[in-house]
Design an enzyme around this catalytic site. Structure first.
Site, PDB file in Angstrom:
ATOM      1  N   ASP A  84       0.788  -1.244   0.000  1.00 16.87           N
ATOM      2  CA  ASP A  84       0.000   0.000   0.000  1.00 16.87           C
ATOM      3  C   ASP A  84       0.817   1.290   0.000  1.00 16.87           C
ATOM      4  O   ASP A  84       0.487   2.252   0.703  1.00 16.87           O
ATOM      5  CB  ASP A  84      -0.952   0.005   1.199  1.00 16.87           C
ATOM      6  CG  ASP A  84      -1.900  -1.183   1.217  1.00 16.87           C
ATOM      7  OD1 ASP A  84      -1.822  -2.024   0.299  1.00 16.87           O
ATOM      8  OD2 ASP A  84      -2.710  -1.297   2.145  1.00 16.87           O
ATOM      9  N   ASP A 102      -4.778  -0.818  -1.593  1.00 15.46           N
ATOM     10  CA  ASP A 102      -6.193  -0.656  -1.291  1.00 15.46           C
ATOM     11  C   ASP A 102      -6.855  -0.179  -2.570  1.00 15.46           C
ATOM     12  O   ASP A 102      -6.332   0.716  -3.258  1.00 15.46           O
ATOM     13  CB  ASP A 102      -6.388   0.414  -0.189  1.00 15.46           C
ATOM     14  CG  ASP A 102      -6.450  -0.173   1.205  1.00 15.46           C
ATOM     15  OD1 ASP A 102      -6.255  -1.388   1.354  1.00 15.46           O
ATOM     16  OD2 ASP A 102      -6.683   0.595   2.150  1.00 15.46           O
ATOM     17  N   HIS A 162     -10.574   0.633  -3.127  1.00 19.10           N
ATOM     18  CA  HIS A 162     -11.923   0.676  -2.561  1.00 19.10           C
ATOM     19  C   HIS A 162     -12.968   1.194  -3.544  1.00 19.10           C
ATOM     20  O   HIS A 162     -12.706   2.148  -4.272  1.00 19.10           O
ATOM     21  CB  HIS A 162     -11.951   1.602  -1.345  1.00 19.10           C
ATOM     22  CG  HIS A 162     -11.121   1.146  -0.193  1.00 19.10           C
ATOM     23  ND1 HIS A 162     -11.164  -0.133   0.308  1.00 19.10           N
ATOM     24  CD2 HIS A 162     -10.222   1.817   0.578  1.00 19.10           C
ATOM     25  CE1 HIS A 162     -10.335  -0.230   1.342  1.00 19.10           C
ATOM     26  NE2 HIS A 162      -9.738   0.933   1.517  1.00 19.10           N
ATOM     27  N   SER A 186     -15.281   0.839   5.258  1.00 18.82           N
ATOM     28  CA  SER A 186     -14.255   1.363   6.166  1.00 18.82           C
ATOM     29  C   SER A 186     -14.282   2.891   6.257  1.00 18.82           C
ATOM     30  O   SER A 186     -13.631   3.471   7.119  1.00 18.82           O
ATOM     31  CB  SER A 186     -12.861   0.908   5.714  1.00 18.82           C
ATOM     32  OG  SER A 186     -12.482   1.576   4.518  1.00 18.82           O
ATOM     33  N   HIS A 195     -10.528   6.898   1.325  1.00 19.55           N
ATOM     34  CA  HIS A 195      -9.155   6.825   0.826  1.00 19.55           C
ATOM     35  C   HIS A 195      -9.039   5.731  -0.225  1.00 19.55           C
ATOM     36  O   HIS A 195      -9.809   4.780  -0.231  1.00 19.55           O
ATOM     37  CB  HIS A 195      -8.166   6.546   1.977  1.00 19.55           C
ATOM     38  CG  HIS A 195      -8.421   5.228   2.649  1.00 19.55           C
ATOM     39  ND1 HIS A 195      -9.417   5.042   3.583  1.00 19.55           N
ATOM     40  CD2 HIS A 195      -7.813   4.009   2.492  1.00 19.55           C
ATOM     41  CE1 HIS A 195      -9.409   3.775   3.985  1.00 19.55           C
ATOM     42  NE2 HIS A 195      -8.458   3.131   3.334  1.00 19.55           N
ATOM     43  N   LYS A 247      -6.857  -5.114  -2.996  1.00 23.94           N
ATOM     44  CA  LYS A 247      -7.608  -5.656  -1.865  1.00 23.94           C
ATOM     45  C   LYS A 247      -8.692  -4.685  -1.422  1.00 23.94           C
ATOM     46  O   LYS A 247      -8.672  -3.513  -1.774  1.00 23.94           O
ATOM     47  CB  LYS A 247      -6.664  -5.993  -0.705  1.00 23.94           C
ATOM     48  CG  LYS A 247      -5.870  -4.833  -0.161  1.00 23.94           C
ATOM     49  CD  LYS A 247      -4.828  -5.324   0.845  1.00 23.94           C
ATOM     50  CE  LYS A 247      -3.964  -4.198   1.377  1.00 23.94           C
ATOM     51  NZ  LYS A 247      -4.642  -3.193   2.152  1.00 23.94           N
ATOM     52  N   GLU A 251     -13.976  -5.630   4.493  1.00 24.81           N
ATOM     53  CA  GLU A 251     -12.697  -4.994   4.776  1.00 24.81           C
ATOM     54  C   GLU A 251     -11.578  -6.002   4.540  1.00 24.81           C
ATOM     55  O   GLU A 251     -11.798  -7.207   4.644  1.00 24.81           O
ATOM     56  CB  GLU A 251     -12.673  -4.491   6.231  1.00 24.81           C
ATOM     57  CG  GLU A 251     -11.414  -3.748   6.628  1.00 24.81           C
ATOM     58  CD  GLU A 251     -11.032  -2.599   5.716  1.00 24.81           C
ATOM     59  OE1 GLU A 251     -10.653  -2.850   4.554  1.00 24.81           O
ATOM     60  OE2 GLU A 251     -11.086  -1.451   6.162  1.00 24.81           O
ATOM     61  N   ALA A 268       0.709   0.587   6.446  1.00 25.44           N
ATOM     62  CA  ALA A 268       1.423   1.087   7.605  1.00 25.44           C
ATOM     63  C   ALA A 268       1.876  -0.113   8.432  1.00 25.44           C
ATOM     64  O   ALA A 268       1.202  -1.136   8.484  1.00 25.44           O
ATOM     65  CB  ALA A 268       0.512   1.978   8.452  1.00 25.44           C
ATOM     66  N   CYS A 319      -1.690  -2.582   7.802  1.00 26.98           N
ATOM     67  CA  CYS A 319      -1.685  -3.537   6.688  1.00 26.98           C
ATOM     68  C   CYS A 319      -0.395  -4.340   6.573  1.00 26.98           C
ATOM     69  O   CYS A 319      -0.425  -5.499   6.142  1.00 26.98           O
ATOM     70  CB  CYS A 319      -2.006  -2.817   5.388  1.00 26.98           C
ATOM     71  SG  CYS A 319      -3.698  -2.143   5.389  1.00 26.98           S
TER      72      CYS A 319
END
Length: 193
Positions: free
Chosen positions: A15, A57, A59, A65, A76, A101, A108, A136, A140
């Site tokens: 990420d 990510d 989304h 989330s 985000h 993902k 989530e 982070a 993740c």
């Protein structure tokens, strides 16, 4: 401990996206500082014939989330937005695998293995060791490392090529990872080979 990279090794960069870097919607402090280290790692793994994976990510725009949908985070890494792009200075070789993902509105996923075919892909490639870094450390990266251990990979987290949200939660996460067998290393332990 010095480590040599081989064909049965994979680098998973978690990420390293615009929204998780300073100026993004959900910035990790100093998140962009790891880009040069990540690039050196990518070059090394490419040279040594290891597998390179970038997770992201990805989304939908009303993901569970997000705060507006009852989740803990500001919106985000929404699909096809600038915030979801990888950091512009990140080196992504043509041979790299990109894993998306948390792509479903009501599910989530913090780990790069969650809801993806990453483990099958690594297994098919004969991968035995995984080296994980990114953003982070305490979210993740940790989730990816804990899943990697459960899936039977010899698992390393590259501490200086990762950044976390708070010092306390990073320390707690490192302890948690070590307690299940994740090895915490620095990039110099592999970059000097």
């Amino acid at each position: 401990m010095m480590l040599s990279i081989k064909k049965r090794d994979a680098l998973i960069i978690v990420d390293l996206q615009v929204d998780f870097c300073p100026g993004g919607n959900l910035p990790v402090p100093e998140g962009d500082e790891i880009v040069p280290i990540a690039n050196k790692l990518v070059e090394l793994f490419e040279k040594q014939g290891g597998q390179i994976v970038f997770s992201r990510d990805w989304h939908p725009d009303k993901h569970m989330s997000f705060k507006e949908c009852g989740g803990p985070w500001p919106a985000h890494c929404v699909q096809n937005t600038r915030g979801a792009e990888f950091h512009p200075d990140l080196f992504i070789p043509p041979s790299a695998i990109v894993v998306s993902k948390a792509t479903e509105t009501l599910k989530e996923a913090y780990s790069a293995f969650d809801g993806t075919r990453l483990s099958e892909t690594l297994h098919e490639a004969g991968i035995e060791r995984v080296f994980i870094c990114g953003l982070a450390t305490d979210v993740c990266v940790k989730s990816t490392a804990l899943d990697a251990i459960k899936l039977g990979y010899d698992t390393y987290v590259i501490q200086d090529a990762s950044r976390g949200i708070t010092k306390e939660s990073v320390e707690q996460s490192l302890k948690e990872m070590k307690s299940v067998g994740v090895k915490i290393i620095e990039s110099r332990q592999i970059l000097t080979n």
